[in-house]
Design a protein around this motif. Structure first.
Motif, PDB file in Angstrom:
ATOM      1  N   PHE A 839      13.100 -47.027  75.110  1.00 29.70           N
ATOM      2  CA  PHE A 839      14.008 -45.942  75.481  1.00 29.70           C
ATOM      3  C   PHE A 839      13.732 -44.758  74.578  1.00 29.70           C
ATOM      4  CE2 PHE A 839      17.962 -43.535  74.940  1.00 29.70           C
ATOM      5  CZ  PHE A 839      18.204 -43.190  76.258  1.00 29.70           C
ATOM      6  N   ASN A 840      13.485 -43.606  75.183  1.00 34.67           N
ATOM      7  CA  ASN A 840      13.235 -42.380  74.437  1.00 34.67           C
ATOM      8  C   ASN A 840      14.281 -41.337  74.799  1.00 34.67           C
ATOM      9  OD1 ASN A 840      10.335 -43.656  74.447  1.00 34.67           O
ATOM     10  ND2 ASN A 840      10.328 -42.087  72.854  1.00 34.67           N
ATOM     11  N   LEU A 841      14.843 -40.706  73.774  1.00 30.68           N
ATOM     12  CA  LEU A 841      15.873 -39.688  73.957  1.00 30.68           C
ATOM     13  C   LEU A 841      15.368 -38.363  73.408  1.00 30.68           C
ATOM     14  CD1 LEU A 841      18.826 -39.208  74.865  1.00 30.68           C
ATOM     15  CD2 LEU A 841      19.496 -39.582  72.478  1.00 30.68           C
ATOM     16  N   ASP A 842      15.375 -37.338  74.266  1.00 33.19           N
ATOM     17  CA  ASP A 842      14.915 -36.003  73.894  1.00 33.19           C
ATOM     18  C   ASP A 842      16.011 -34.982  74.196  1.00 33.19           C
ATOM     19  OD1 ASP A 842      12.408 -37.183  73.394  1.00 33.19           O
ATOM     20  OD2 ASP A 842      11.765 -36.833  75.452  1.00 33.19           O
ATOM     21  N   ALA A 843      15.952 -33.845  73.518  1.00 33.23           N
ATOM     22  CA  ALA A 843      16.918 -32.776  73.748  1.00 33.23           C
ATOM     23  C   ALA A 843      16.241 -31.423  73.553  1.00 33.23           C
ATOM     24  CB  ALA A 843      18.107 -32.908  72.809  1.00 33.23           C
ATOM     25  N   ALA A 844      16.790 -30.412  74.203  1.00 32.42           N
ATOM     26  CA  ALA A 844      16.243 -29.054  74.086  1.00 32.42           C
ATOM     27  C   ALA A 844      17.365 -28.040  74.207  1.00 32.42           C
ATOM     28  CB  ALA A 844      15.181 -28.800  75.154  1.00 32.42           C
ATOM     29  N   ILE A 845      17.296 -26.991  73.379  1.00 23.74           N
ATOM     30  CA  ILE A 845      18.263 -25.890  73.423  1.00 23.74           C
ATOM     31  C   ILE A 845      17.471 -24.582  73.482  1.00 23.74           C
ATOM     32  CG2 ILE A 845      20.144 -24.702  72.224  1.00 23.74           C
ATOM     33  CD1 ILE A 845      20.790 -27.324  70.829  1.00 23.74           C
ATOM     34  N   ASN A 861      12.200 -38.068  70.631  1.00 27.89           N
ATOM     35  CA  ASN A 861      12.333 -39.415  70.081  1.00 27.89           C
ATOM     36  C   ASN A 861      13.486 -39.478  69.091  1.00 27.89           C
ATOM     37  OD1 ASN A 861      11.645 -42.155  69.678  1.00 27.89           O
ATOM     38  ND2 ASN A 861      10.279 -41.655  67.990  1.00 27.89           N
ATOM     39  N   LEU A 862      14.639 -38.989  69.512  1.00 29.08           N
ATOM     40  CA  LEU A 862      15.774 -38.830  68.600  1.00 29.08           C
ATOM     41  C   LEU A 862      16.322 -40.159  68.098  1.00 29.08           C
ATOM     42  CD1 LEU A 862      17.671 -35.902  70.372  1.00 29.08           C
ATOM     43  CD2 LEU A 862      16.235 -35.806  68.326  1.00 29.08           C
ATOM     44  N   THR A 863      16.091 -41.254  68.820  1.00 29.90           N
ATOM     45  CA  THR A 863      16.544 -42.568  68.346  1.00 29.90           C
ATOM     46  C   THR A 863      15.481 -43.271  67.511  1.00 29.90           C
ATOM     47  OG1 THR A 863      15.767 -43.622  70.380  1.00 29.90           O
ATOM     48  CG2 THR A 863      18.058 -42.855  70.343  1.00 29.90           C
ATOM     49  N   ASP A 864      14.303 -42.645  67.347  1.00 30.01           N
ATOM     50  CA  ASP A 864      13.182 -43.243  66.611  1.00 30.01           C
ATOM     51  C   ASP A 864      12.944 -44.676  67.102  1.00 30.01           C
ATOM     52  OD1 ASP A 864      11.076 -43.525  64.886  1.00 30.01           O
ATOM     53  OD2 ASP A 864      12.302 -43.840  63.098  1.00 30.01           O
ATOM     54  N   ASP A 865      12.728 -44.791  68.385  1.00 31.57           N
ATOM     55  CA  ASP A 865      12.574 -46.094  69.038  1.00 31.57           C
ATOM     56  C   ASP A 865      11.339 -46.815  68.509  1.00 31.57           C
ATOM     57  OD1 ASP A 865      13.482 -47.918  71.068  1.00 31.57           O
ATOM     58  OD2 ASP A 865      11.740 -47.346  72.262  1.00 31.57           O
ATOM     59  N   TYR A 866      11.500 -48.106  68.151  1.00 28.02           N
ATOM     60  CA  TYR A 866      10.362 -48.922  67.738  1.00 28.02           C
ATOM     61  C   TYR A 866       9.588 -49.386  68.964  1.00 28.02           C
ATOM     62  CZ  TYR A 866      11.238 -49.478  62.722  1.00 28.02           C
ATOM     63  OH  TYR A 866      11.370 -49.264  61.374  1.00 28.02           O
ATOM     64  N   ARG A 867       8.278 -49.490  68.824  1.00 32.13           N
ATOM     65  CA  ARG A 867       7.422 -50.025  69.884  1.00 32.13           C
ATOM     66  C   ARG A 867       7.017 -51.440  69.496  1.00 32.13           C
ATOM     67  NH1 ARG A 867       1.447 -47.679  70.696  1.00 32.13           N
ATOM     68  NH2 ARG A 867       1.327 -48.612  68.630  1.00 32.13           N
ATOM     69  N   TYR A 868       7.505 -52.419  70.281  1.00 29.79           N
ATOM     70  CA  TYR A 868       7.231 -53.821  69.975  1.00 29.79           C
ATOM     71  C   TYR A 868       6.243 -54.371  70.992  1.00 29.79           C
ATOM     72  CZ  TYR A 868       7.899 -58.790  69.008  1.00 29.79           C
ATOM     73  OH  TYR A 868       7.692 -60.115  68.682  1.00 29.79           O
ATOM     74  N   ARG A 869       5.138 -54.846  70.483  1.00 32.57           N
ATOM     75  CA  ARG A 869       4.089 -55.436  71.309  1.00 32.57           C
ATOM     76  C   ARG A 869       4.043 -56.935  71.043  1.00 32.57           C
ATOM     77  NH1 ARG A 869      -2.330 -53.866  70.634  1.00 32.57           N
ATOM     78  NH2 ARG A 869      -3.157 -55.030  72.420  1.00 32.57           N
ATOM     79  N   TRP A 870       3.967 -57.728  72.123  1.00 31.66           N
ATOM     80  CA  TRP A 870       3.981 -59.177  71.979  1.00 31.66           C
ATOM     81  C   TRP A 870       2.678 -59.783  72.491  1.00 31.66           C
ATOM     82  CZ3 TRP A 870       3.193 -61.085  76.789  1.00 31.66           C
ATOM     83  CH2 TRP A 870       3.663 -60.341  77.881  1.00 31.66           C
ATOM     84  N   ASN A 881       4.760 -54.153  65.617  1.00 29.94           N
ATOM     85  CA  ASN A 881       6.048 -53.489  65.751  1.00 29.94           C
ATOM     86  C   ASN A 881       6.027 -52.269  64.844  1.00 29.94           C
ATOM     87  OD1 ASN A 881       8.715 -53.212  66.715  1.00 29.94           O
ATOM     88  ND2 ASN A 881       9.539 -54.113  64.851  1.00 29.94           N
ATOM     89  N   ASN A 882       6.158 -51.088  65.424  1.00 31.87           N
ATOM     90  CA  ASN A 882       6.010 -49.883  64.613  1.00 31.87           C
ATOM     91  C   ASN A 882       6.855 -48.748  65.178  1.00 31.87           C
ATOM     92  OD1 ASN A 882       4.289 -49.127  66.887  1.00 31.87           O
ATOM     93  ND2 ASN A 882       2.685 -50.298  65.868  1.00 31.87           N
ATOM     94  N   HIS A 883       7.031 -47.720  64.375  1.00 34.89           N
ATOM     95  CA  HIS A 883       7.760 -46.531  64.820  1.00 34.89           C
ATOM     96  C   HIS A 883       7.073 -45.287  64.301  1.00 34.89           C
ATOM     97  CE1 HIS A 883      10.525 -45.875  61.087  1.00 34.89           C
ATOM     98  NE2 HIS A 883       9.520 -46.636  60.729  1.00 34.89           N
ATOM     99  N   PHE A 884       7.477 -44.109  64.870  1.00 38.14           N
ATOM    100  CA  PHE A 884       6.709 -42.879  64.679  1.00 38.14           C
ATOM    101  C   PHE A 884       7.532 -41.707  64.166  1.00 38.14           C
ATOM    102  CE2 PHE A 884       5.050 -45.463  68.092  1.00 38.14           C
ATOM    103  CZ  PHE A 884       3.719 -45.618  67.757  1.00 38.14           C
ATOM    104  N   GLY A 885       8.832 -41.891  64.025  1.00 29.26           N
ATOM    105  CA  GLY A 885       9.667 -40.837  63.481  1.00 29.26           C
ATOM    106  C   GLY A 885      10.244 -39.905  64.532  1.00 29.26           C
ATOM    107  N   ARG A 886      11.313 -39.233  64.147  1.00 22.75           N
ATOM    108  CA  ARG A 886      11.942 -38.222  65.010  1.00 22.75           C
ATOM    109  C   ARG A 886      11.224 -36.888  64.834  1.00 22.75           C
ATOM    110  NH1 ARG A 886      15.640 -41.275  62.430  1.00 22.75           N
ATOM    111  NH2 ARG A 886      17.111 -42.465  63.724  1.00 22.75           N
ATOM    112  N   ILE A 887      11.125 -36.143  65.939  1.00 24.48           N
ATOM    113  CA  ILE A 887      10.447 -34.848  65.915  1.00 24.48           C
ATOM    114  C   ILE A 887      11.468 -33.747  66.214  1.00 24.48           C
ATOM    115  CG2 ILE A 887       8.592 -33.444  66.861  1.00 24.48           C
ATOM    116  CD1 ILE A 887       7.637 -35.985  65.471  1.00 24.48           C
ATOM    117  N   ILE A 888      11.536 -32.752  65.344  1.00 22.60           N
ATOM    118  CA  ILE A 888      12.371 -31.570  65.554  1.00 22.60           C
ATOM    119  C   ILE A 888      11.461 -30.346  65.559  1.00 22.60           C
ATOM    120  CG2 ILE A 888      14.321 -30.205  64.728  1.00 22.60           C
ATOM    121  CD1 ILE A 888      15.098 -33.008  65.587  1.00 22.60           C
ATOM    122  N   MET A 889      11.604 -29.519  66.580  1.00 27.52           N
ATOM    123  CA  MET A 889      10.810 -28.294  66.669  1.00 27.52           C
ATOM    124  C   MET A 889      11.742 -27.099  66.860  1.00 27.52           C
ATOM    125  SD  MET A 889       7.462 -29.358  68.947  1.00 27.52           S
ATOM    126  CE  MET A 889       8.426 -30.007  70.293  1.00 27.52           C
ATOM    127  N   ALA A 890      11.517 -26.067  66.072  1.00 23.73           N
ATOM    128  CA  ALA A 890      12.323 -24.851  66.166  1.00 23.73           C
ATOM    129  C   ALA A 890      11.391 -23.647  66.204  1.00 23.73           C
ATOM    130  CB  ALA A 890      13.273 -24.751  64.972  1.00 23.73           C
TER     131      ALA A 890
END
Length: 896
Positions: A839-845, A861-870, A881-890
């Motif tokens: 689940f990926n959550l994005d926003a824009a203003i 990627n506001l929830t910093d969703d982990y990617r789990y591979r089995w 199992n890894n994650h990539f961080g939240r991205i903010i752009m202004a």
């Protein structure tokens, strides 16, 4: 140009966008639509006017695409899901079929753009959307149903990426620019993102030119853990103090041997340092209302430096030297935790430099000879040149260490070293590798479309086409064990590691629990390369490392478009497309570089039918015969050997294309201005589905020469300077498999609140979609036949957006869900590999300070969703199992 069923050319999309930006009557009120709502209305209008099942994404304004990544925009469309690399969209799946089954055209010309993922180049027909900056495009058209006029080669969809026409910007000079800062909260990286467009046309709007450019440079961390699969059927030296070689029937030795254990358990960092530059240029000349001449050029350069830092234990192939104790076996037959002595500790430093250069030049001439007869000529050339000049691995080993692991929490294991892994003196520089490689894709296209409208409501079109596609890949290696290449002290297996050759790595936030080891020494890359003089060691090109395919497609089509309106409006088209495919595949086989040639013919009929029971309702149906040509990497007669993972891969130039019948039905209800409720169903009956069939054989049984094995591999014994031909390898090739059926349903809604509300509430809206896909195929595993879903297919996917747009301020939040899916066959007695749901959550203003200046704030990627591979469909053992961080752009955008 003759209008493809369901497609809209750039002028038509621009016209629709212009219409949507005007005034829309809602009862007695007039609502001025702009910004994000304007782009939604333009997309809906384009969908409504198309003959086939089409979805459209339109930029809000010039150089202002709604997402920072084209793939992430596409996931908003019903039936589309994306595959991510380093946290950003790379490839797409449409209606259950992956990127291999989707054709992408840039400004009307089919092409392939190639980048590099975690393992290697994209060596198939899939299009890598992360190569391009989204600011370069102003519309995407997704054609979900086929027509005779539409390019063949897709079982899933044909996607048109369109840059802007110079004359679409109006008379005079137009200048647009934007600048953003990009922040990642996982590494605190602040990076630039710049884009601009310049366009000019004369006062009569008969001649125009335009150019655009976009540039960004950023770092994305990938922090987490990795097991590199789990394995069984391996005998440890001892289990709880019992010598397993001398006591093969000991219950502890037997149950540990039969259970699964992690092959290379590890935590680490993969850092992606990326730079993307894109540019477009166009010239358009419209001397009369009947003549339109246009030339387009597109360039993209995508660079990535990938750096990996791993602290691991190499259980793989070394079990017979490791003492295991205090073990626990869980209900899925996993050695879920254990202590190890004489463990082979390995700390790796990996560095890869990759670059993709993409060029495309195309031209179109559209000429109307009369009011009802016209012709269009398209010609162009594209090239995607992807290179890896450096792919280096430096390895430190300590082959008698102490270690414990605990995978009770399968996603976040405890991995603890008993040996001091921060002390360089405990290690030796044991191995080195460098593997430069390249992949080149080239397209040449020419097509003539003739269009005749003998009477109102009837249009005949057709014409010939020719495409040539060239694919070439090669690679080389400079791999080895230190003691095979250089002189070692007696009893040593590598060079002593000094402080100058190493550096201390600190893990950071990888989700690791308490008790985990979080720092260790890794090779200092520059110092180790200089110490080895690595890049002056000759790189050896081996058999299987050079492969190519040339594909020529010639043919033509004939199509009839019609519109009938006698109380009930009916529109549609029917026709047939003919394609002759000639393939020439090259590769090494038994020491000889061979060429295999073949050809085949396809007749592809298609029908699209639309019924309008009322002005607000459209019922659509389509039937089409479709094909997708086989994966390029599978067509070569040669192969390659991965001696580190014990895999032999060979191609098969006689694989049949994927052929299918597609059946589509949909209903669309345009119940208010800018609103739509849609329901679509589809069935894809695939007659033959090429499948990979792995077999376990010895290296000797492969018939390949032992010269393909280099020193430093687990098969190679440096002491006797030879190889073990009886070592088991996994043999992979592709054959024609059984047919299968994919079927599914898409539900979509776009609801501006202006449909039922007034005042401030009318500025809100929601849009979303849900897709269900049912896919089944048969796979052979351990001499049994299993039914499972297609590779890359999620049973459920959903997207939703809530927005507010009053023309001055625009706010939107979007969520994208994708259920778990498998990625295909695995190894080491594991049935399939795959990913869990995401689940990926994005926003824009957006806030317009003036009509010319706009402030921008984006969050990805506001929830910093982990990617789990089995690995293994039943046990779902941890692969990574890894994650990539939240991205903010202004940033800010201006327009003049």
């Amino acid at each position: 140009m003759a209008q493809d069923s369901g497609t809209l050319d750039d002028d038509e999309v621009s016209d629709v966008a212009s219409d949507a930006s005007g005034e829309i009557s809602d009862s007695d009120n007039v609502i001025i639509v702009s910004g994000f709502r304007q782009s939604l209305n333009a997309a809906i209008s384009a969908k409504r006017e198309a003959v086939g099942q089409v979805d459209v994404i339109v930029a809000e304004d010039i150089a202002k695409f709604p997402d920072t990544n084209l793939a992430e925009s596409l996931q908003r469309i019903p039936g589309v899901a994306i595959e991510r690399d380093a946290g950003e969209g790379r490839q797409i799946t449409v209606r259950g079929l992956g990127g291999q089954f989707t054709r992408v055209r840039v400004n009307g010309m089919e092409t392939i753009a190639t980048s590099v993922d975690g393992a290697s180049f994209n060596r198939d027909r899939a299009f890598d959307f992360n190569v391009f900056a989204s600011e370069l495009f102003n519309s995407i058209v997704v054609n979900k149903t086929a027509s005779a006029a539409l390019d063949e080669g897709s079982l899933g969809a044909v996607i048109d990426l369109n840059t802007g026409d110079p004359l679409a910007y109006g008379a005079g000079l137009k200048l647009v620019g934007s600048a953003q800062g990009r922040y990642n909260d996982l590494n605190d990286d602040i990076a630039p993102r710049l884009a601009g467009l310049l366009a000019w046309s004369n006062a009569d709007e008969t001649f125009g030119i335009s150019a655009s450019a976009a540039w960004t440079k950023y770092e994305t961390p990938e922090l987490g853990n990795n097991s590199v699969r789990w394995a069984n059927d391996a005998t440890f030296r001892s289990v709880d103090g019992v010598d397993c070689a001398a006591n093969a029937a000991d219950p502890g030795c037997v149950e540990v041997r039969d259970a699964f254990h992690p092959r290379i358990p590890r935590y680490g960092l993969v850092n992606h340092d990326r730079e993307r530059l894109g540019a477009t240029a166009a010239i358009q000349f419209r001397p009369t209302d009947r003549t339109d001449i246009q030339f387009n050029a597109l360039y993209s350069n995508f660079n990535e430096n990938r750096d990996e830092y791993w602290g691991e234990v190499l259980l793989r192939s070394n079990e017979d030297e490791i003492d295991l104790s205090n073990y626990v076996i869980d209900g899925d037959n996993n050695v879920i935790s254990a202590d190890l002595e004489n463990a082979w500790i390995r700390n790796e430093r990996y560095h890869r430099e990759s670059e993709t250069d993409f060029y495309q030049i195309s031209g179109t001439i559209e000429q109307a000879f009369s009011d009802n007869f016209s012709a269009s000529l398209l010609a162009g050339f594209s090239k995607s040149d992807a290179t890896i000049p450096v792919e280096t691995t430096i390895i430190f080993d300590d082959r008698d260490g102490t270690y414990s692991y605990d995978y009770t929490d399968m996603k976040f294991p405890v991995l603890a070293f008993g040996t001091d892994v921060t002390n360089p003196g405990n290690f030796q520089l044991a191995e080195f590798r460098d593997r430069p490689s390249s992949v080149e894709n080239k397209f040449k296209t020419i097509a003539l479309d003739l269009d005749w409208e003998p009477t109102s409501g009837l249009r005949l079109s057709g014409g010939p086409f020719y495409r040539q596609f060239d694919y070439f890949t090669q690679s080389a290696r400079r791999d080895g064990q230190y003691c095979s290449a250089f002189t070692c002290a007696a009893g040593a297996y590598g060079a002593p590691v000094t402080a100058d050759l190493s550096e201390l790595f600190e893990l950071g936030d990888a989700g690791q629990p308490a008790g985990n080891t979080n720092s260790w020494v890794v090779p200092n890359l520059d110092a180790a390369v200089a110490f080895l003089d690595l890049y002056n060691i000759p790189a050896v090109t081996r058999e299987g490392d050079v492969r190519s395919v040339e594909e020529k497609v010639t043919g033509g089509y004939f199509q009839t478009d019609f519109e009938i309106d006698h109380g009930l409006r009916v529109t549609g088209n029917f026709g047939v497309r003919y394609a002759r495919t000639e393939q020439s595949s090259q590769g090494f086989n038994n020491g000889q570089y061979v060429t295999v040639e073949r050809n085949y013919d396809d007749f592809l009929p298609a029908l699209n039918l639309n019924v309008f029971p009322s002005d607000d309702v459209v019922l659509r149906g389509a039937i089409a015969r479709v094909i997708t040509r086989p994966t390029l990497g599978s067509l070569t007669p040669g192969g390659s050997v991965d001696e580190f993972n014990f895999v032999i891969s060979t191609g098969n130039p006689f694989i049949e294309p994927y052929r299918a019948w597609n059946y589509d039905l949909s209903a669309e209800w345009y119940f208010a201005p800018g609103a739509i409720l849609s329901l679509a169903g589809f069935i894809k009956e695939i007659e033959s589905f090429p499948v990979s069939r792995p077999l376990q054989i010895t290296y000797a049984q492969s018939g390949l020469p032992t010269s393909l094995l280099t020193s430093g591999t687990p098969v190679y014994d440096a002491i006797v300077n030879g190889t073990d031909p009886n070592r088991q390898f996994e043999f992979r090739t592709t054959t024609n498999g059984e047919g299968a059926t994919i079927k599914g349903v898409e539900l979509g809604l776009n609801l501006p609140f202006s449909a039922f509300a007034s005042g401030a509430l009318a500025n809100f809206g929601v849009l979303g979609n849900v897709t269900y896909v049912d896919s089944q195929q048969e796979i052979e595993f351990e001499d049994q036949i299993f039914e499972t879903t297609f590779s890359g297919v999620s049973k459920y996917s959903a997207n939703g957006t809530v927005y507010y747009d009053d023309g001055r301020i625009s706010i939107r939040m979007s969520g994208a869900y994708r259920s778990g899916y498998n990625t295909g066959l695995s190894g080491n007695n594991n049935f399939l590999e795959g990913y869990t749901s995401s689940f990926n959550l994005d926003a824009a203003i957006r806030y317009k300070v003036t009509d010319s200046v706009e402030l921008m704030l984006d969050g990805n990627n506001l929830t910093d969703d982990y990617r789990y591979r089995w690995t293994d469909d039943d046990a779902r053992r941890n692969y990574e199992n890894n994650h990539f961080g939240r991205i903010i752009m202004a940033g800010v955008r201006f327009e003049y």
